[in-house]
Design an enzyme around this catalytic site. Structure first.
Site, PDB file in Angstrom:
ATOM      1  N   ARG A 146       0.878  -1.412   0.150  1.00  0.00           N
ATOM      2  CA  ARG A 146       0.218   0.066  -0.007  1.00  0.00           C
ATOM      3  C   ARG A 146       0.903   1.162  -0.164  1.00  0.00           C
ATOM      4  O   ARG A 146       0.477   2.032  -0.811  1.00  0.00           O
ATOM      5  CB  ARG A 146      -1.027   0.078   1.279  1.00  0.00           C
ATOM      6  N   THR A 147       1.799   1.326   0.990  1.00  0.00           N
ATOM      7  CA  THR A 147       2.475   2.480   1.097  1.00  0.00           C
ATOM      8  C   THR A 147       3.458   2.839  -0.380  1.00  0.00           C
ATOM      9  O   THR A 147       3.288   3.895  -0.684  1.00  0.00           O
ATOM     10  CB  THR A 147       3.592   2.438   2.141  1.00  0.00           C
TER      11      THR A 147
ATOM     12  N   LYS B 243      25.745  -4.478  -1.283  1.00  0.00           N
ATOM     13  CA  LYS B 243      27.314  -4.681  -1.149  1.00  0.00           C
ATOM     14  C   LYS B 243      27.715  -3.927   0.026  1.00  0.00           C
ATOM     15  O   LYS B 243      29.039  -3.539   0.060  1.00  0.00           O
ATOM     16  CB  LYS B 243      28.032  -3.837  -2.464  1.00  0.00           C
TER      17      LYS B 243
ATOM     18  N   ARG C 208      11.746   3.988   3.467  1.00  0.00           N
ATOM     19  CA  ARG C 208      11.108   2.969   4.396  1.00  0.00           C
ATOM     20  C   ARG C 208      12.561   2.126   4.888  1.00  0.00           C
ATOM     21  O   ARG C 208      13.069   1.491   3.617  1.00  0.00           O
ATOM     22  CB  ARG C 208      10.142   2.152   3.696  1.00  0.00           C
TER      23      ARG C 208
ATOM     24  N   HIS D 131       5.597   5.549  11.503  1.00  0.00           N
ATOM     25  CA  HIS D 131       4.859   5.253  10.115  1.00  0.00           C
ATOM     26  C   HIS D 131       4.059   6.416  10.022  1.00  0.00           C
ATOM     27  O   HIS D 131       2.597   6.267   9.903  1.00  0.00           O
ATOM     28  CB  HIS D 131       4.181   3.760  10.068  1.00  0.00           C
TER      29      HIS D 131
HETATM   30  C1  NCD Z   1       2.099  -1.379   7.941  1.00  0.00           C
HETATM   31  C2  NCD Z   1       3.818  -1.236   8.174  1.00  0.00           C
HETATM   32  O1  NCD Z   1       4.443  -1.488   7.347  1.00  0.00           O
HETATM   33  O2  NCD Z   1       3.971  -0.780   9.331  1.00  0.00           O
HETATM   34  N1  NCD Z   1       1.655  -1.652   6.718  1.00  0.00           N
HETATM   35  C3  NCD Z   1       1.405  -0.496   5.907  1.00  0.00           C
HETATM   36  O3  NCD Z   1       2.439   0.350   5.750  1.00  0.00           O
HETATM   37  N2  NCD Z   1      -0.046  -0.493   5.506  1.00  0.00           N
HETATM   38  C4  NCD Z   1       1.554  -2.460   9.165  1.00  0.00           C
HETATM   39  C5  NCD Z   1       2.251  -3.776   9.036  1.00  0.00           C
HETATM   40  O4  NCD Z   1       3.245  -4.043   8.209  1.00  0.00           O
HETATM   41  O5  NCD Z   1       1.954  -4.393   9.920  1.00  0.00           O
END
Ligand code: NCD
Length: 328
Positions: A59-60, A89, A111, A141
């Site tokens: 999703r993100t 590397k 991320r 997040h």
């Molecule tokens: C979440 C995350 O990556 O923290 N997912 C997301 O971005 N919707 C939740 C998760 O992974 O549990």
């Protein structure tokens, strides 16, 4: 800097940085985009948005990529930086970020699997290059919490009325739970919390302390009495066990401890008719598919809200950035 919409500008790192006024203006902008998604299609023309992810994402990643493209940006980067960039590397995130900035990246959406890593990138990127934390390991997040709160705001119409939020699951490692608690805890005094988790996955003590410091009504429990409590909740925020952070023994323990915290259809049955069920997704066994047909289930709508919300966020950052650049 005080006239700018939030602290830490222009970066999006931690939900404690936002003000209620800024959030509401972001939500109005999101609604406007939902109504007319074409209206802002050129706002990031000539801008380069880099997506740097070394942990899995659906999703993100996809909603940020689509959001940036819909606003006209050139998008570079990838999802598997641990395997398919020089990170494999041994190159550090900081060096990778420096290289992308050198190529002219305007925005870095990151991320990474270690807490605090995205804030470090923000420091080196400086004030003209917004860095967005798309999840820093078990840290935060923030944009997921913007999506979550937008969904709650749309459902309930305002955030001033009393709303009881039950955050359930792995509250130790779940960064979406951390960001949501920080976000709601400071700004909206009528929102109260239940934090319900297995023993080995309790909410971080510093977050509970933060909420107490802000005078918030909070109840943290490891007693799996979901059925007894269910009719007190306005929002149920389910989260999955974050098994990627433990060794084999910890994973087995957490999976076993999680069983009584599953949102079974009989628990859902006891919830208020106007309550809603959220989940940042992906789900595992904690949210059975049988719940999907319940009229209170909102998690797919919540996921869909991620696209217009992230478009609105990029648009607001670009407008603020232009103001900042003009002043410089
Ligand atoms: C979440 C995350 O990556 O923290 N997912 C997301 O971005 N919707 C939740 C998760 O992974 O549990």
């Amino acid at each position: 800097m005080s006239s700018l919409p939030f602290e830490d500008f222009p970066h999006i790192l931690d939900t404690r940085q936002f003000s209620a006024t800024w959030l509401l203006s972001l939500f109005r902008a999101t609604k406007a985009i939902e109504a007319d998604p074409e209206a802002y299609c050129g706002i990031l023309l000539d801008r380069i948005v880099a997506l740097i992810f070394n942990q899995p994402s659906s999703r993100t990643y996809f909603s940020f990529e689509l959001a940036a493209r819909r606003l006209g940006a050139t998008v570079i980067g990838g999802q598997h930086m641990a395997e398919f960039s020089s990170a494999a590397k041994g190159e550090s995130l900081d060096d990778l970020a420096r290289i992308l900035l050198g190529y002219g990246a305007d925005y870095l959406i990151v991320r990474w699997n270690t807490e605090g890593s995205v804030a470090r990138v923000a420091k080196l990127a400086g004030a003209n290059h917004p860095v967005i934390n798309a999840g820093d390991g078990p840290g935060q997040h923030p944009t997921q919490s913007l999506v979550d709160l937008y969904t709650i705001w749309k459902e309930f119409g305002d955030l001033e009325r009393p709303i009881v939020v039950a955050v359930i699951g792995d509250l130790k490692h779940g960064r979406t739970a951390h960001s949501l608690a920080y976000l709601l805890g400071k700004l909206f005094p009528n929102i109260s919390f239940f934090f319900i988790s297995p023993e080995s996955a309790r909410m971080k003590p510093e977050i509970l302390e933060y909420l107490h410091r802000h005078g918030r009504h909070t109840l943290a429990t490891t007693q799996p009495k979901l059925y007894d409590l269910a009719d007190a909740f306005d929002v149920v925020y389910m989260t999955r066990p974050q098994l990627e952070y433990g060794d084999e023994q910890e994973r087995a323990r957490l999976t076993e401890e999680y069983q009584p915290f599953i949102l079974t259809p009989d628990v859902v049955e006891r919830m208020k008719p106007e309550a809603i069920i959220l989940h940042p997704l992906p789900r595992t066994f904690e949210l059975p598919v049988e719940v999907d047909g319940d009229p209170r289930a909102r998690y797919f709508q919540q996921a869909a809200n991620g696209l217009p919300l992230r478009m609105a966020l990029l648009k607001e950052l670009e407008l603020a950035r232009l103001g900042l650049l003009a002043k410089a």
